[in-house]
Design an enzyme around this catalytic site. Sequence first.
Site, PDB file in Angstrom:
ATOM      1  N   LYS A 191       0.767  -1.355   0.321  1.00  0.00           N
ATOM      2  CA  LYS A 191      -0.129   0.333  -0.171  1.00  0.00           C
ATOM      3  C   LYS A 191       1.155   1.394  -0.214  1.00  0.00           C
ATOM      4  O   LYS A 191       0.556   2.129  -0.721  1.00  0.00           O
ATOM      5  CB  LYS A 191      -0.705   0.099   0.837  1.00  0.00           C
ATOM      6  CG  LYS A 191      -1.777  -0.980   1.840  1.00  0.00           C
ATOM      7  CD  LYS A 191      -2.963  -0.972   2.511  1.00  0.00           C
ATOM      8  CE  LYS A 191      -2.027  -0.914   3.726  1.00  0.00           C
ATOM      9  NZ  LYS A 191      -1.829  -1.847   4.132  1.00  0.00           N
ATOM     10  N   ARG A 202      11.976  -5.148   4.544  1.00  0.00           N
ATOM     11  CA  ARG A 202      11.643  -3.235   3.917  1.00  0.00           C
ATOM     12  C   ARG A 202      12.626  -2.680   4.776  1.00  0.00           C
ATOM     13  O   ARG A 202      12.974  -2.947   6.542  1.00  0.00           O
ATOM     14  CB  ARG A 202      10.396  -3.687   4.402  1.00  0.00           C
ATOM     15  CG  ARG A 202       9.655  -1.761   4.915  1.00  0.00           C
ATOM     16  CD  ARG A 202       8.217  -1.909   4.785  1.00  0.00           C
ATOM     17  NE  ARG A 202       8.032  -1.916   5.808  1.00  0.00           N
ATOM     18  CZ  ARG A 202       5.924  -2.582   5.992  1.00  0.00           C
ATOM     19  NH1 ARG A 202       5.572  -1.787   4.883  1.00  0.00           N
ATOM     20  NH2 ARG A 202       5.728  -2.501   6.504  1.00  0.00           N
TER      21      ARG A 202
HETATM   22  P1  ADP Z   1       1.631  -1.889   7.977  1.00  0.00           P
HETATM   23  O1  ADP Z   1      -0.258  -1.825   7.992  1.00  0.00           O
HETATM   24  O2  ADP Z   1       2.106  -2.187   6.902  1.00  0.00           O
HETATM   25  O3  ADP Z   1       1.468  -2.945   9.379  1.00  0.00           O
HETATM   26  P2  ADP Z   1       0.778   0.908   8.856  1.00  0.00           P
HETATM   27  O4  ADP Z   1       2.218   1.602   8.436  1.00  0.00           O
HETATM   28  O5  ADP Z   1      -0.102   1.510   7.762  1.00  0.00           O
HETATM   29  O6  ADP Z   1       1.386  -0.411   8.259  1.00  0.00           O
HETATM   30  O7  ADP Z   1       0.941   0.900  10.880  1.00  0.00           O
HETATM   31  C1  ADP Z   1       1.776   0.251  11.608  1.00  0.00           C
HETATM   32  C2  ADP Z   1       1.057   0.706  12.883  1.00  0.00           C
HETATM   33  O8  ADP Z   1       0.795   1.570  12.658  1.00  0.00           O
HETATM   34  C3  ADP Z   1      -0.709  -0.003  12.809  1.00  0.00           C
HETATM   35  O9  ADP Z   1       0.332  -1.910  13.082  1.00  0.00           O
HETATM   36  C4  ADP Z   1      -1.058   0.305  13.804  1.00  0.00           C
HETATM   37  O10 ADP Z   1      -0.807   0.210  15.321  1.00  0.00           O
HETATM   38  C5  ADP Z   1      -1.122   2.097  13.444  1.00  0.00           C
HETATM   39  N1  ADP Z   1      -1.884   2.633  12.800  1.00  0.00           N
HETATM   40  C6  ADP Z   1      -1.917   2.763  11.399  1.00  0.00           C
HETATM   41  N2  ADP Z   1      -3.317   3.075  11.349  1.00  0.00           N
HETATM   42  C7  ADP Z   1      -3.739   3.230  12.279  1.00  0.00           C
HETATM   43  C8  ADP Z   1      -5.486   3.083  11.774  1.00  0.00           C
HETATM   44  N3  ADP Z   1      -5.941   3.641  11.021  1.00  0.00           N
HETATM   45  N4  ADP Z   1      -5.650   2.757  13.167  1.00  0.00           N
HETATM   46  C9  ADP Z   1      -5.322   1.777  13.906  1.00  0.00           C
HETATM   47  N5  ADP Z   1      -3.886   1.675  13.940  1.00  0.00           N
HETATM   48  C10 ADP Z   1      -2.740   2.108  12.780  1.00  0.00           C
END
Ligand code: ADP
Length: 222
Positions: free
Chosen positions: A13, A127
């Site tokens: 993503k 990564r």
């Molecule tokens: P990935 O989906 O690759 O694990 P992200 O960078 O999207 O990585 O998210 C990393 C962490 O940030 C998630 O595991 C969560 O703890 C937190 N996070 C990100 N976006 C959200 C969201 N919309 N709601 C709750 N927690 C979030």
Amino acid sequence: MIIILLGPPGAGKGTQAKELAVKIGLPHISTGDILRRNVSGSTELGRKAKDFMNKGVLVPDELVTQMLAERLGESDIKKGFILDGYPRTITQAKALEEILRKQGLNVDKVIYLDASEPVIVQRIIGRLVCKKCGANFHLKNMPPKRDMICDICGSDLYRRADDNEETIKNRLAVYEKEVSSLVLYYEKQKKLYRLLADGQAKSVLEDMIELIEACNDSHKVR
Ligand code: ADP
């Protein structure tokens, strides 16, 4: 045009959203990136979010939604944006609708990037992320030209604290639990488009652009 990218961690993503944003000239909004910036800057939000993130569980809805609402209050989002990492729950999906409704805006398309588990784990384990601009690289699939240095801005690359095998399992389990209801939610609204994202980043991006163009001709590809 407001596009949401959904998909498991490691589906690509972030990589795709960044490239797509440049190609179609819209801002890329990643809740994960904003949270990581808050963690590294030790802001109040960062201190509250850090433990959740390191365990691979969701940061509470109120915190993330407040943070997103602030971002969506900025003027650069008026012509549209690409949202990555949000919503992750139905509560968040409804909160997003409400934030957008107040500005007379609407989600247009939800692209679901799907990838198989071995591909996901391999992508996450290798990564590398730029400390400054957030660009993604991969030890094998997309190595930087210079060891641990960002090709784009020349800053140091690092491995995310949550990119270890144990946390990945948790993130995938959390994801599985939440995503099916979100997929259903957007399917009912006829906004969901699926794309297999196991291939090379470049070919996934081409597929995604093709899909967006096809949708714009109101020719729905699934
Ligand atoms: P990935 O989906 O690759 O694990 P992200 O960078 O999207 O990585 O998210 C990393 C962490 O940030 C998630 O595991 C969560 O703890 C937190 N996070 C990100 N976006 C959200 C969201 N919309 N709601 C709750 N927690 C979030």
